[in-house]
Design a protein around this motif. Structure first.
Motif, PDB file in Angstrom:
ATOM      1  N   GLU A  16       0.228   0.855  -3.807  1.00  0.00           N
ATOM      2  CA  GLU A  16      -0.211  -0.329  -4.526  1.00  0.00           C
ATOM      3  C   GLU A  16       0.050  -1.531  -3.627  1.00  0.00           C
ATOM      4  N   ASP A  18      -0.878  -4.830  -0.808  1.00  0.00           N
ATOM      5  CA  ASP A  18      -1.382  -5.031   0.550  1.00  0.00           C
ATOM      6  C   ASP A  18      -0.392  -4.647   1.628  1.00  0.00           C
ATOM      7  N   LEU A  41      -3.704   5.667  -6.145  1.00  0.00           N
ATOM      8  CA  LEU A  41      -3.548   4.219  -6.289  1.00  0.00           C
ATOM      9  C   LEU A  41      -2.921   3.937  -7.647  1.00  0.00           C
ATOM     10  N   GLY A  43      -2.166   0.834  -8.394  1.00  0.00           N
ATOM     11  CA  GLY A  43      -2.686  -0.523  -8.564  1.00  0.00           C
ATOM     12  C   GLY A  43      -3.678  -0.746  -7.442  1.00  0.00           C
ATOM     13  N   ASN A  44      -4.310  -1.914  -7.387  1.00  0.00           N
ATOM     14  CA  ASN A  44      -5.195  -2.217  -6.267  1.00  0.00           C
ATOM     15  C   ASN A  44      -4.402  -2.117  -4.969  1.00  0.00           C
ATOM     16  N   THR A  46      -4.485  -1.608  -0.322  1.00  0.00           N
ATOM     17  CA  THR A  46      -5.151  -1.720   0.972  1.00  0.00           C
ATOM     18  C   THR A  46      -4.678  -0.600   1.885  1.00  0.00           C
ATOM     19  N   GLY A  62      -7.933   7.196  -7.981  1.00  0.00           N
ATOM     20  CA  GLY A  62      -7.967   5.742  -8.067  1.00  0.00           C
ATOM     21  C   GLY A  62      -7.245   5.113  -9.227  1.00  0.00           C
ATOM     22  N   ASN A  65      -8.430   1.709 -10.140  1.00  0.00           N
ATOM     23  CA  ASN A  65      -8.114   0.578  -9.261  1.00  0.00           C
ATOM     24  C   ASN A  65      -9.085   0.485  -8.085  1.00  0.00           C
ATOM     25  N   GLN A  66      -8.936  -0.598  -7.310  1.00  0.00           N
ATOM     26  CA  GLN A  66      -9.780  -0.865  -6.140  1.00  0.00           C
ATOM     27  C   GLN A  66      -9.013  -0.594  -4.857  1.00  0.00           C
ATOM     28  N   LEU A  67      -9.721  -0.031  -3.866  1.00  0.00           N
ATOM     29  CA  LEU A  67      -9.176   0.153  -2.529  1.00  0.00           C
ATOM     30  C   LEU A  67      -9.880  -0.788  -1.571  1.00  0.00           C
ATOM     31  N   ASN A  89     -13.540   0.872  -7.185  1.00  0.00           N
ATOM     32  CA  ASN A  89     -14.340   0.217  -6.152  1.00  0.00           C
ATOM     33  C   ASN A  89     -13.677   0.397  -4.792  1.00  0.00           C
ATOM     34  N   THR A 108     -17.762   2.998  -7.012  1.00  0.00           N
ATOM     35  CA  THR A 108     -18.228   1.803  -6.319  1.00  0.00           C
ATOM     36  C   THR A 108     -19.703   1.580  -6.624  1.00  0.00           C
TER      37      THR A 108
END
Length: 194
Positions: A16, A18, A41, A43-44, A46, A62, A65-67, A89, A108
């Motif tokens: 989760e 950045d 993931l 949470g969102n 990177t 996922g 959440n977003q990657l 996404n 996505t």
């Protein structure tokens, strides 16, 4: 988590955020690194590739959440070998994203592909054509000097697919596979025949 110098990790990862200094919750450095465990993931998150390739052999879980796939340059690559499950996404922020299955991008719907970024489809092992825009989650590319490559297999962008060109107005196409564009480009250019 730093993965360096062409290593393979069998651990499962729960990620989760950045990471430290926006360097990625997972950061791949140097060489070709591999994670054979599941990446989930919570949470969102990177994943950052720095002059390296990171292969996820189990895809992504996922959790809705977003990657963000981030990197330092065009030689930074993330490879998804399996379908992504419940991934809201994927966003590109430099480098290349390669998918080997029709469900690799998860849910996505729209992908921005700018200068220094590429989406690579490597579908030869599937033995079937993959169509986007006709009932698929992915239905839009926003391209501004980015690259779409079909390395193997066949990809069709159906007439319901939206292909928008940005201010630069360039789209780079490549690969040894087949890309059939059945939709017009966002600036009014006709579809490319099969």
């Amino acid at each position: 988590v730093y993965i360096r110098n062409s290593l393979t990790h069998a651990n499962n990862f729960f990620i989760e955020g950045d990471g430290r200094g926006t360097e990625g919750a997972i950061r791949s450095e140097g060489g070709t690194n591999t994670i054979t465990g599941t990446v989930t993931l919570t949470g969102n998150a990177t994943i950052y590739t720095n002059d390296s390739t990171l292969t996820l052999t189990q895809g992504l879980v996922g959790g809705g959440n977003q990657l963000v796939k981030a990197g330092t340059n065009v030689t930074s690559r993330l490879i998804l070998q399996q379908d992504s499950v419940n991934l809201a996404n994927i966003a590109l922020n430099h480098g290349q994203l390669r998918v080997l299955t029709a469900g690799g991008l998860g849910n996505t719907a729209s992908l921005n592909i700018d200068s220094g970024e590429a989406i690579e489809f490597d579908y030869g092992a599937l033995g079937t054509e993959v169509t986007f825009g006709a009932g698929s989650a992915l239905n839009t590319f926003n391209v501004d000097d980015g690259t779409i490559e079909v390395l193997s297999g066949k990809v069709t962008l159906a007439d319901t697919f939206t292909l928008n060109l940005g201010q630069v107005g360039d789209i780079n196409l490549g690969g040894d596979g087949i890309l059939n564009v059945a939709t017009g480009f966002g600036n009014g250019v006709s579809a490319v025949p099969d």
